[in-house]
Write an enzyme that holds these catalytic residues in place. Structure first.
Site, PDB file in Angstrom:
ATOM      1  CG  ASP A 318       6.800   7.048  -5.050  1.00  0.00           C
ATOM      2  OD1 ASP A 318       6.359   7.568  -6.108  1.00  0.00           O
ATOM      3  OD2 ASP A 318       6.682   7.584  -3.945  1.00  0.00           O
ATOM      4  CD  GLU A 319       5.006   5.498  -0.836  1.00  0.00           C
ATOM      5  OE1 GLU A 319       5.414   5.250   0.301  1.00  0.00           O
ATOM      6  OE2 GLU A 319       4.399   6.559  -1.119  1.00  0.00           O
TER       7      GLU A 319
END
Lengths: 679, 679
Positions: A318-319
């Protein structure tokens, strides 16, 4: 359980008002999660020191240990000594397990059980130990006291879960959580039939597990706060004994600063790197273009795949902000050379390579939303933080998924909000049956920027029990009042399992005030909450060295008092309040108005309470306005427009957080004030 | 610590009255035990997240572990994150240890330390790790909060113990105490500088340790509740890390029924034997006339001597009633043949043989009073339950001794009573210096007829901290008010060490009432106590299967509220009470009078509270009488003789325990009523 429910509100009343009776009927036991099928009968089974348990059918050490634990908890619930190996008389609880479950617990194994209680005996049966473990917890939740003694009601329960994946994620990267914290939460997970611990083990702020292959990971990346492999094995065994799988997460290619402290060559930017001490999304990312990165990950994943027996292996994903990739000409050249159109495509390339490594080590890869791309293998499991639409998209694409949106328990939302989030809600409702079957369940997510070992339990519990019910019980179990009534009972019982979710608040208030029982501070504490969502970081500067020892850290994420007060105020403005309810609201407002004078002298003596001076005085002001409005309403007096104007200003200001705290009675007082206008 | 003291009484006032300010001066830190020498300076040392500790000089794993534990406790006391291996900046606490202590901790090793705190740094020095451990605990007790933040005051302390043997005995025979109970009490022992765990491991009701030589001891004698040898090793190591010696006790030749369940041939009467389930003194005794008894004991003592490294080995020796010896013709014949004039002589013969076995295994024998006979070897250590006279006799005879009389914490006496019992009090005061030197210290004794793992901590703490001060601090430290003031602070801090002495009461009241915060029950609970001494057994039939889950088991042995109330009433009857004090007494009496109406409706709903119906109504009656008397006194009105007569009858009845509980305000109300007569 009638009495417990009644008393729960009585005890809230201790904080200032007379009882308000809501909740379930006397005949409905306070089970959570509610079973799939329950049939009540007449009578009850008394529990006294003759009580003993007989394990029949298939047995194994895990069942023997479960029996010991069961008897210990039953002792906690009753104070009745129950000696394990009593053999006199006929058994009071017969536990019949048909056969073994899989040696390594699998997703989707049968977890059903059948429990039948009469006035003289109880019988629990299950096809394997997983069902037995669940049934024993149901029995413990049934225990209540009566004029005849402690007992369980006569009934028949047929129960099985709605979803096979019911998880709790604990982020041990941002704030390390020692083994005892993990274990007491495993205890509580068992109590509410959760079956997956998702152990988030690496973050920008810390690498939390011993690697023998790459020891600089923990030596340079953890400040000494990490789990040894021996501890990890113990936690896995501890979880297995409780019917809980353990899925590790190693978040790559981003959230990886702590890896680079020891192994800077993995990074996309030149080092050296230090463990991150701030919160947020950071630039450091693994270099997806070098073969050495994959060689490292192959060895590392191999080591961890051998340590964690579960077949699922979470690689995060993620991210990624892509800034280090953008800034590195070599990586940009790689993009062009491989026809990768952007950083998302580059991450997709990386993920696909990692997925092959994971598969080569006989594991199924799991990742956050971002790992889903059109060519993602169908067996990759998607955990959604982006929401039901993203989750439904995964299911339509043929991948299986888990919902975590709506279950972020770090965001200080209400149990109701979490409870009503359904893995098959929103977009999920429009899926075909086959697609729906790909939604395996969900996970509560305890991100740890704002929790320490001291207060983390109070963020997880009791709200996660409501999430557990969402994931276990039939979809149409959605009565919020019933949920709150049962949650209060279960929260009390969870104390016997080890979590300190109730006592930590008191201990922290004692420390803040320097008093053994700081009543005036408790009155204030009972009506404030931490800000919802990500607002806290906007209000004050925090990093990993900031002490979390103030009122915002001590109070639970949801104020029961404010919630009940809000219910009463709604009755009043709709003209349906009883005289008793009116009196309750009045008494509470008086308590809050007068509390400030008692509390103020104590606040200035300590650095950690000085900031509460305006919080306390605002509460008094708001309460006074509420009393005024109540008086106007009761006297049927039109509100004075000038006064109204001023009061609304005060209330608007009071809506804003002070000392990083929300005053949760403000909305209800605004409602009262608004009602005076309509007269 | 001023604030804590002030607030302590404030919080008692929460139970119904306004504050009464007593206790120590603002400049006197709430240390317990008080150090031998303390010099205050100006200023304070602030504790923030830069705080770190530097171990200098001699080091060893125990010191590193102590530092970790210290930082963890400091986190608990402040909520400030203290990362262990921070190396930036100069250390705030320098710990200088000169050299190692003995590998196996010895009686009489140097335990002194020197602690110097200025506004910028603290320095702790000790000649060996034992002193270092003590000094770290002193530092933790100094931590308090201020308007500037958490801090310790500037000062210099030179400290060492008055007695070298400062123990706590835990009876794990009558009610088994799992390892976690033992360990959390070891934590608390370290906090107050106790240095001996006397582990009472066998009783008529249970044999609590694994023997590999004689496995039927635990298999037939423990109902499955015993410590494995591995657990014992872990506890010993756990204790050693905290500067605490572990002395095992195997009580022979009596209190041995549980041994005979597996090995009936050891007994003086024909078997079979079953584990005893009742309380009291029982007839079964080892057969002192058979060589096989000594062969058994030789092997058993050898096994245990190897397991327990401490040089002292306790063989009990108490409370032989001799009935089985009288009844066995073979034993009687043995007496005559060996010119043993009575059973005491027979036991003396037995003890002498056992002493030789103990010595052959390189241990020093310890025993209760009864083992002392004119020819007892001089190195045998005598633990006295009979009192100072018996102890002085041992010292005169040349034996060393420990006092336990006065420290029986199962008897529900006040902290004051324990505190004022001195190992060199009574007869001890008349000993010569050489004889006095033979009194090594004392031990609190936690006999376990009426405690379970749930409530045992509340019997041990905080009162044992007062005993710890008696054994550590100079003899002239005897100010009871100061002791109580500091005890309240230390009791709060002990929560961070693991004992649940404060929370267990609340949890048990919650369970009894089925309420999360049963306020009316708490009001009652705050003024009742269990009966003192051995009276409880006269009031009701108890055995090892009786649930200990009623109010008598939940409340602490000493009511703080009743004690403070008594102090105020004394002020009133001596005519010295301030208007504020009068008001406090009045408010408390009103609270108690009016509590009954709130409590009664809840009591009948549960089997465990139904018996409190008369207890609650009596409290109301007594309080009403007190209010009446107070009114008479304040109005200077002569008491009506007829009314007085009736009231005295009520009070006389109320003195008697109900539901095995004493109403602790009765004596004070009687004092008030008596005072009205003198007008």
């Amino acid at each position: 359980m009638r009495k417990m429910m009644f008393s729960f509100f009585l005890s809230l009343a201790m904080i200032g008002a007379a009882p308000v009776i809501v909740g379930q009927s006397p005949d409905s036991p306070a089970l959570m999660p509610l079973p799939a099928h329950i049939t009540r009968a007449d009578g009850q089974l008394l529990i006294d020191s003759n009580f003993h348990v007989d394990l029949q059918g298939y047995t194994e050490p895990r069942l023997v240990a479960a029996k010991t634990r069961f008897l210990h908890l039953l002792f906690s619930e009753t104070g009745i000594p129950l000696v394990e190996n009593t053999t006199s008389g006929s058994p009071i609880l017969i536990v019949q397990t048909a056969a073994a479950s899989d040696p390594v617990q699998q997703l989707g194994e049968d977890e059903s059980y059948h429990l039948e209680i009469t006035g003289s005996q109880a019988k629990l049966s299950a096809s394997n130990p997983l069902g037995t473990l669940h049934g024993l917890q149901t029995f413990l939740q049934l225990v209540r006291e009566t004029p005849q003694g402690f007992s369980v009601p006569a009934l028949t329960i047929d129960d099985q879960p709605r979803f096979p994946w019911r998880g709790l994620m604990i982020d041990t990267g941002r704030h390390f959580m020692p083994v005892d914290v993990v274990e007491r939460n495993l205890n509580a997970m068992e109590a509410v039939k959760l079956n997956v611990l998702h152990w988030h083990l690496s973050e920008d702020q810390g690498f939390r597990i011993e690697s023998k292959q790459f020891p600089l990971l923990q030596e340079k990346g953890s400040n000494g706060l990490y789990y040894t492999q021996q501890q990890v094995r113990e936690v896995i065994e501890y979880a297995r004994e409780r019917g809980i799988r353990v899925v590790p997460e190693f978040d790559v290619p981003c959230h990886t600063t702590a890896w680079f402290a020891g192994y800077p060559d993995l990074a996309s930017a030149p080092g050296p790197f230090k463990i991150e001490t701030h919160w947020g999304v950071f630039d450091p990312a693994m270099d997806p273009t070098r073969e050495s990165t994959y060689q490292f990950l192959d060895r590392f994943i191999g080591e961890m795949a051998a340590l964690f027996p579960d077949v699922y292996f979470h690689i995060g994903g993620d991210e990624c902000d892509g800034k280090e990739w953008d800034a590195n000409p070599r990586i940009q050249a790689f993009l062009h050379a491989h026809n990768l159109k952007d950083n998302a495509a580059l991450q997709s390339y990386f993920t696909a390579r990692v997925q092959k490594l994971v598969a080569a080590h006989h594991k199924i890869m799991e990742g956050w939303d971002e790992v889903l791309q059109p060519d993602t293998p169908k067996d990759v499991l998607i955990q959604s933080w982006r929401g039901p639409t993203a989750l439904a998209a995964a299911a339509r694409q043929g991948n299986r998924g888990l919902l975590s949106t709506g279950y972020y328990i770090d965001l200080n939302q209400s149990a109701e909000q979490h409870y009503l989030a359904d893995p098959l809600g929103g977009e999920g409702a429009s899926l075909t049956a086959d697609q729906k079957a790909r939604i395996l369940g969900g996970e509560a997510a305890m991100w740890s920027e704002f929790v320490t070992p001291e207060n983390v339990d109070s963020r997880i519990w009791p709200r996660t029990a409501a999430i557990a019910e969402r994931l276990w019980s039939p979809q149409d179990v959605r009565d919020v009042n019933s949920m709150y009534a049962r949650l209060a009972v279960v929260s009390q019982k969870l104390q016997y399992y080890g979590p300190n979710h109730l006592s930590s608040t008191d201990l922290m208030l004692e420390r803040m005030s320097g008093e053994p029982a700081p009543k005036a501070l408790k009155v204030l504490a009972a009506v404030v909450q931490p800000p919802e969502g990500y607002k806290r970081e906007e209000l004050r500067q925090y990093d990993s060295t900031t002490p979390l020892n103030r009122l915002v850290d001590a109070v639970p994420p949801e104020s029961d008092v404010a919630r009940i007060f809000a219910g009463l105020v709604k009755q009043i403005v709709s003209g349906k309040a009883s005289p008793l309810q009116l009196q309750q609201v009045h008494d509470w407002l008086v308590l809050w108005r007068d509390n400030d004078a008692k509390l103020q002298p104590l606040l200035k003596d300590s650095d950690v309470t000085a900031e509460l001076v305006p919080v306390s005085s605002t509460l008094a002001q708001v309460a006074a306005i509420g009393l005024d409005a109540l008086d106007d309403l009761q006297s049927n007096r039109p509100a004075d427009p000038g006064k109204l104007q001023k009061e609304k200003q005060v209330l608007a200001t009071a809506e804003e957080p002070q000392a990083v705290l929300r005053d949760m009675i403000v909305p209800s007082v605004s409602l009262l004030v608004g009602a005076t206008e309509k007269h």
